[in-house]
Enzyme design. Structure first.
Site, PDB file in Angstrom:
ATOM      1  N   GLY A 113       0.774  -1.050   0.133  1.00  0.00           N
ATOM      2  CA  GLY A 113       0.010  -0.093   0.114  1.00  0.00           C
ATOM      3  C   GLY A 113       0.848   1.335  -0.075  1.00  0.00           C
ATOM      4  CD  GLU A 114       2.550   0.940   3.727  1.00  0.00           C
ATOM      5  OE1 GLU A 114       2.840  -0.025   3.178  1.00  0.00           O
ATOM      6  OE2 GLU A 114       2.166   0.568   4.900  1.00  0.00           O
TER       7      GLU A 114
END
Length: 186
Positions: A113-114
Site C-alpha cells: 500500500g505505501e
C-alpha cells in the site's frame, strides 16, 4: 523476529491518460500497479490501500501545489488547496500482487500500500510523453514499462509455480533486471 527486519516494497506502475490539448488538462483513465507484497493476507483490503496510494500520487502529480506570497502560504485551506476528488480517480484500476511469501511478517507478508505512490508521477509523465511527445521529467517510456511489467509478472509467476528458494528467486531477478533494454531519457 530474531532481528529487526528491514522493510521495503517494490512497486511498478503504468498509466493511461487523456490530454486536452487546448487546456492541458490531464485525466488518468486507467492505472496498473504491480507490487511485491510477500503475501497478501487480505487482498481486497490491500487493493484498497493500493488505490488510495495511487489517488494520492495523482494528487501530488497533477493538482497539489503550495502557493507562496511574501513568505506566507496563500492556499492553506482545503477550499483553496486542490486535492484529488472522487471523479479524479482512474475509471479502471488493476492491481497485481507478487506473492513469494518471502517477507518477515506473518505468512511471509512484507507489507503493501505505501509504495504504490512512488511510481505514479513517472507513470503519468511517461503516458504524457506517449500522448504528446512532450517529456516533462526523466523517466521510462510507458511501452517499455508495460513490457517490463508483463515480463516481470510472468517471471514471478513462473518462480512461484516452481517454488523456487528465496536465494534462487533473487538470482533470477538479478539476471532478469540486468538484461532489460531500459532507455533513460534525461
Amino acid at each position: 523476529f530474531p532481528t529487526a527486519p528491514p522493510f521495503w516494497e517494490v512497486t511498478a506502475g503504468a498509466a493511461r491518460i487523456a490530454v486536452d490539448i487546448e487546456t492541458g488538462k490531464i485525466e488518468v483513465l486507467s492505472y496498473y500497479s504491480v507490487c511485491d507484497v510477500g503475501k497478501a493476507i487480505n487482498p481486497l483490503t490491500l487493493e484498497g490501500q493500493e488505490q488510495g496510494c495511487v489517488v494520492q500520487g495523482i494528487g501530488h502529480s497533477l493538482f497539489e501545489s503550495l502557493v507562496w506570497h511574501d513568505g506566507q502560504i496563500m492556499n492553506n485551506l482545503m477550499v483553496d488547496y486542490r486535492v484529488p476528488q472522487f471523479e479524479d480517480a482512474p475509471k479502471y484500476f488493476h492491481a497485481a500482487f507478487i506473492e513469494n511469501a518471502d517477507g518477515p511478517g506473518p505468512f511471509g507478508a512484507k507489507g503493501g500500500g505505501e509504495g504504490a505512490i512512488v511510481p505514479v508521477a513517472g507513470a503519468i509523465a511517461s503516458a504524457l510523453y506517449d500522448a504528446t511527445g512532450v517529456r516533462r521529467h526523466a523517466g521510462m517510456h510507458a511501452q517499455v514499462l508495460n513490457q517490463l511489467m508483463d515480463d516481470f509478472t510472468k517471471l514471478m509467476t513462473d518462480l512461484r509455480n516452481r517454488k523456487e528458494t528465496p536465494e534462487r528467486t533473487r538470482v533470477q531477478l538479478k539476471e532478469f533486471l540486468g538484461h532489460q533494454p531500459i532507455e533513460v531519457v534525461t
